[in-house]
Design an enzyme around this catalytic site. Structure first.
Site, short mmCIF file in Angstrom:
data_model
loop_
_atom_site.label_atom_id
_atom_site.label_comp_id
_atom_site.label_asym_id
_atom_site.label_seq_id
_atom_site.Cartn_x
_atom_site.Cartn_y
_atom_site.Cartn_z
CG PHE B 234 -4.78 15.78 9.16
CD1 PHE B 234 -5.40 14.64 8.59
CD2 PHE B 234 -5.61 16.51 10.02
CE1 PHE B 234 -6.74 14.47 8.40
CE2 PHE B 234 -6.96 16.01 9.93
CZ PHE B 234 -7.45 15.27 9.29
N GLY B 461 -8.07 8.57 13.01
CA GLY B 461 -9.23 8.53 12.35
C GLY B 461 -8.92 7.39 11.06
NE ARG B 620 -3.52 -9.16 2.65
CZ ARG B 620 -3.39 -9.52 4.05
NH1 ARG B 620 -2.09 -9.44 4.57
NH2 ARG B 620 -3.94 -10.50 4.41
CB ILE B 621 -6.86 -2.71 0.30
CG1 ILE B 621 -6.58 -1.80 -0.49
CG2 ILE B 621 -8.02 -2.02 1.53
CD1 ILE B 621 -5.53 -0.59 -0.21
CD GLN B 630 -6.25 6.41 5.54
OE1 GLN B 630 -6.03 5.14 5.19
NE2 GLN B 630 -5.25 6.71 6.50
CE LYS B 694 2.88 -0.35 -3.20
NZ LYS B 694 3.49 -0.13 -4.61
N GLY B 695 1.03 1.41 2.51
CA GLY B 695 0.71 2.54 3.00
C GLY B 695 -0.36 3.32 2.24
N GLY B 697 -2.71 6.65 3.89
CA GLY B 697 -3.08 7.85 4.17
C GLY B 697 -2.51 8.93 3.47
CD GLU B 698 1.14 10.35 4.97
OE1 GLU B 698 1.15 11.57 5.02
OE2 GLU B 698 1.44 9.76 6.12
#
Lengths: 212, 731
Positions: B234, B461, B620-621, B630, B694-695, B697-698
């Site tokens: 994290f 993770g 995109r996933i 997540q 694009k991302g 986790g945040e």
């Protein structure tokens, strides 16, 4: 600087090169099956005294216990927790140290069928105990149904709390605390998952308990 | 080139490393079996500021099994030449371990004990007697002076605010928070001559390698970092904290491999944290809810030796189309260790202030909170005039409102009851920028039809092992079974930090590039090979599926990689793939909208989250099953931030009073209801990067806390402007 580095990086003093590694210790346990001394203590007071000028080894005790079906007769430092015995001396690092204070549950194992925090359990009080860790849960290549359910439900991310969650889940199911999702949540709340996989942990326990 | 068929990408696969993790066979930093390893335990300072006047190690050294006690009195002088590629705060001002007698914060390492067993090292560390000349420490942001501000302005925000029809002037407080990943930070250090190997908990093997090399003044390639599994991060494992150099010093001074594991308590001052913030917002709008002015004053804590800042200003600049915006952002140097990025760094902090303020404005105007956002939705980035690569917030809002049942909401606060419980719903927007850094990946296709892809990234993770293999499998035209992705070794091709939601996008783009190149090389080899059934075929019309190359519309005409390579006496094809971000003319962000329903006990003030929904525009996933986990995990972290998490400092001496997992509360299973995540369909953002990611986790964490805070207001009519929202605040 670089000269200093080279000089100070010479191989270690020889008296310790004779000390058994964790691996040779395990081999000894297996071969003899009798009394051996856990971990670094086997270097013996003499070897240690030669290095430190000190006299006596810390108080230790003999204990025999069974871990994942294998009997160990050991002499352990009285300060050694079951968790450190598993991780540092028996080459079973599957049980995790998250807080070492009984607050996170990552170290959960079964002792005589009951889930316990192995970080709060002194090894010396486990005479005759049967310990099951995550390494002892699968039947050969066949995963325990809860292990399989964790994979299918994606009930983990980093995986560090997972062995404790699974051992706790096995306990939770054996105890019959799986009547509802709320009951599972309550009885699985001694195990923190910082990645936040709780929704799926509950599903995995449900799936296993109810044979879904 | 014919596009490759998509099989693995987008499929809800289980983790490729799942079996290792559920059987206890995944090897985390402290678990590598290193021959002859001894144990190190750090001694922490017990004062908040001052000097060490003496260290008595006699009792510690008298313990059988103690090998050495190292402190500034006998430690080697390190070089600290600075790492130009470091992402640390500028100036190479990191804490220099055991280099002098100064104590800069409570808990600073002042010595390390090395012993043959962990038990002995722990006990001996408690016997080291350190004498100090203590001075008064300053740890309270409210009473310490702030530094010079960073400023931003467009239009004339103060004037626009003064003349606005509706005005709001509110200040939000957010506490210091700790990552508290489940795996404690740990390092095993071993010197082989002048080469150093570190088995380390790190989110950035190459970054740690270069930082440690700079600390010791040795070549980068004299340091190797190994980190195949990371038990959560994290953000906390993105810097090379002092314990890493401590382990390396101890190993060098004793001539042994040394294992050093921080205690849970030591992680509260031995690694970073999300800094505390004070965020004042002044909003001015017309009566229809068009925001004309946003004036924002931010203050956050940092250490005395490093100035930590983060991307906390973007949200207040570009989420809403306000013509007049002014911001100033100051840090307050305190006698503390340096903060660091924590999930949704800066953006999560800003979201609590901006999204709470928008909710307050909506209430003041009597406008629905979603409608207020729609009325201020920009067509282009108002901070720089750039077009958005993609911005699908309207879809997120509409989808979320429909799926959550927003239309059933009675807008009046404290209007819904369920027995003793007051029920409320709230929502908030989250944004996270798309940082871009170069990445590389090595791809090797073997004649047996299997591929090995390697990059020096991490998997704390999210499932890097799995998702990168999915990208590779499709690009090479192999099944997942025949692709192995390896990571966590600084000798592998370099990548950005495993943070900032960059791994899928950047490393994934490098993997895609390498695999595309290998596939094209194989196709070229085939169409130019007279013995191949593909001889003379149009290379642009050949695809690979299940390891077999064939003409796209004529599957019968083809052959396997194995047949092709074997016949040509090639054992393998190998390529170094890369991704290099170019200039961009787009504003690139991931977006989220979080909806929360809470129940607040009317008499006791207890807050329970009843349900939550996140809707995501994250590009995109690649791996939907893992992305779902997540996202739910980000929501859980947000519940913690909203209701539980708070690092408490005793300002008398700078001691952290809840440095454990019993008193620093994080969500447990019973705190978490059913949660839901929705990813917008067709999310590819090819303007962001070649694989359209694009991302994630945040952005799944950003906006969760304000959604809950807004729901608490809706439930109770009480606006809580300080996190966490505790019982005390609602009584």
């Amino acid at each position: 600087m670089s000269t200093e580095l080279t000089e100070s990086a010479v191989p270690p003093p020889t008296e310790h090169s004779a000390a058994p590694s964790r691996r040779t210790f395990i081999a000894t346990t297996t071969a003899v099956g009798g009394a051996v001394v856990a971990g670094g203590l086997m270097t013996g007071p003499a070897a240690l005294a030669a290095e430190t000028g000190a006299a006596e080894a810390p108080p230790s005790s003999r204990v025999s216990l069974t871990v994942n079906g294998k009997r160990h007769a050991l002499t352990v430092d009285n300060r050694t927790s079951l968790l450190d015995l598993l991780r540092e001396h028996l080459d079973l690092p599957g049980s995790k140290k998250g807080c070492n204070a009984g607050a996170c549950g990552a170290c959960t194992v079964l002792v005589d069928g009951r889930r316990v925090n192995s970080c709060l359990t002194l090894a010396v009080r486990l005479e005759g105990a049967e310990v099951t860790t995550v390494e002892g849960l699968a039947d050969g290549d066949g995963l325990h149904p809860l292990q399989q359910a964790f994979i299918e439900q994606d009930a983990f991310q980093c995986g560090y709390c997972t062995p404790g969650q699974i051992m706790s889940g096995v306990g939770c199911i054996q105890e019959g605390h799986t009547g509802s999702a709320d009951e599972i949540r309550e009885w699985m709340s001694g195990n923190i998952c910082r990645c936040g996989c709780y929704v799926k942990i509950v599903r995995a326990v449900e799936q296993t308990a109810h044979g879904k | 080139m014919s596009p490759q068929p998509q099989a693995a990408v987008g499929a809800p696969l289980t983790r490729v490393d799942g079996r290792l993790k559920v059987t206890g066979k995944a090897t985390y930093a402290a678990e590598h079996d290193i021959e002859g390893v001894v144990h190190a335990v750090i001694v922490d300072s017990t004062i908040g500021r001052g000097r060490i006047t003496g260290i008595d190690t006699r009792a510690a050294l008298a313990q059988p099994g103690v090998i050495k006690v190292i402190s500034h009195l006998n430690a080697p002088r390190l070089v600290y030449r600075g790492n130009p590629e470091s992402i640390d705060p500028p100036g190479n001002k990191q804490l220099r371990i055991f280099q002098d007698d100064k104590v800069l914060f409570h808990g600073q390492p002042v010595a390390v004990v090395v012993a043959t067993t962990l038990e002995t090292a722990q006990h001996a560390a408690s016997l080291v007697k350190v004498r100090y000349d203590a001075t008064k420490s300053s740890t309270d942001m409210a009473s310490a002076p702030a530094g010079e501000p960073v400023n931003y302005a467009r239009g004339d925000a103060d004037k626009a605010f003064a003349s606005a029809a509706v005005r709001l002037d509110v200040t939000y407080q957010q506490p210091r928070a700790h990552h508290n990943a489940m795996e404690p930070h740990a390092t095993i250090a071993r010197w082989d001559g002048d080469k150093l190997t570190l088995w380390d908990k790190t989110q950035w093997p190459v970054g740690t390698q270069k930082d440690v090399a700079a600390q010791f003044g040795i070549p980068n390639d004299s340091v190797r970092i190994i980190a195949p599994f990371v038990g959560g991060g994290f953000g906390s494992a993105i810097r090379a904290w002092p314990h890493i150099a401590t382990a390396a010093i101890a190993a060098r001074e004793t001539g042994r491999p040394v294992k050093l594991v921080l205690s849970r308590k030591q992680m509260y001052f031995g690694t970073g944290y999300r800094p505390a913030y004070e965020y004042r917002v002044r909003l001015g709008s017309d009566r229809r809810g068009r925001v004309s002015a946003m004036v924002q004053h931010l203050k956050s804590e940092t250490s005395t030796y490093e100035n930590f800042t983060e991307g906390v200003l973007h949200a207040g600049q570009m989420v809403y189309n306000a013509p007049n915006v002014r911001q100033d952002y100051r840090t307050v140097p305190l006698d503390v260790n340096t903060p660091v990025w924590m999930r949704g760094p800066g953006f999560a902090t800003a979201a609590f202030a901006v999204e709470s303020a928008m909710d307050e404005l909506a209430h003041k105007l009597g406008i629905d909170p979603i409608e207020l956002r729609l009325r201020n939705e920009p067509e282009e980035d108002p901070s720089n005039g750039l077009p958005f690569s993609t911005r699908r917030l309207r879809e997120c809002l509409a989808t979320g409102a429909r799926e959550f049942g927003w239309s059933r909401r009675n807008p009046k606060p404290r209007s819904t009851r369920d027995g003793d419980w007051l029920i409320g719903t709230g929502m908030a927007i989250g944004i996270m920028d798309v940082p871009r850094m170069p990445a590389q990946a090595r791809v090797r296709l073997d004649a047996d039809g299997t591929a090995l892809v390697e990059a020096a990234t991490s998997d704390m993770g999210p499932g890097t092992y799995t998702s990168q293999a999915q990208v590779a499998a499709d690009a090479l035209g192999l099944t997942m079974r025949n692709v192995t992705f390896r990571l966590g070794d600084s000798t592998m091709p370099p990548t950005p930090p495993h943070g900032g939601s960059m791994t899928m996008a950047m490393v994934g783009s490098a993997v895609q590039d390498g695999c595309d190149t290998v596939r094209k090389q194989a196709i070229k080899l085939a169409v130019e090979d007279e013995r191949s059934p593909l001889y003379g075929a149009d290379a642009g019309n050949v695809v690979v599926r299940g390891g077999r190359l064939h003409v796209k519309d004529n599957p019968a005409r083809g052959e396997t990689y194995g047949q092709l390579l074997t016949r040509n006496n090639r054992t393998h094809l190998e390529v170094l793939g890369s991704y290099t971000p170019g200039e961009t003319r787009f504003s690139m962000y991931s977006y989220s909208v979080t909806f929360a329903e809470v129940a607040v006990d009317a008499r006791l003030g207890l807050v329970r989250v009843r349900r939550m929904l996140g809707v995501y525009d994250a590009g995109r996933i690649i791996s939907p099953k893992l992305a779902d986990s997540q996202a739910l995990g980000g929501q859980v972290g947000g519940i913690g931030a909203a209701l539980l998490e708070h690092t408490v400092t005793d300002h008398r001496d700078g001691r952290i009073v809840n440095a454990d997992l019993a008193n620093y509360m994080v969500p447990v299973n019973a705190d978490i209801p059913d949660l839901r995540a929705i990813f917008l369909d067709g999310g590819d953002d090819r303007k962001a990067d070649p694989i359209g990611v694009k991302g994630l986790g945040e952005v799944v964490h950003i906006g969760v806390a304000p959604a809950i805070a807004n729901a608490v207001f809706h439930a109770t009519g009480r606006r809580v402007r300080e996190l966490p929202i505790t019982v005390e605040a609602l009584l």
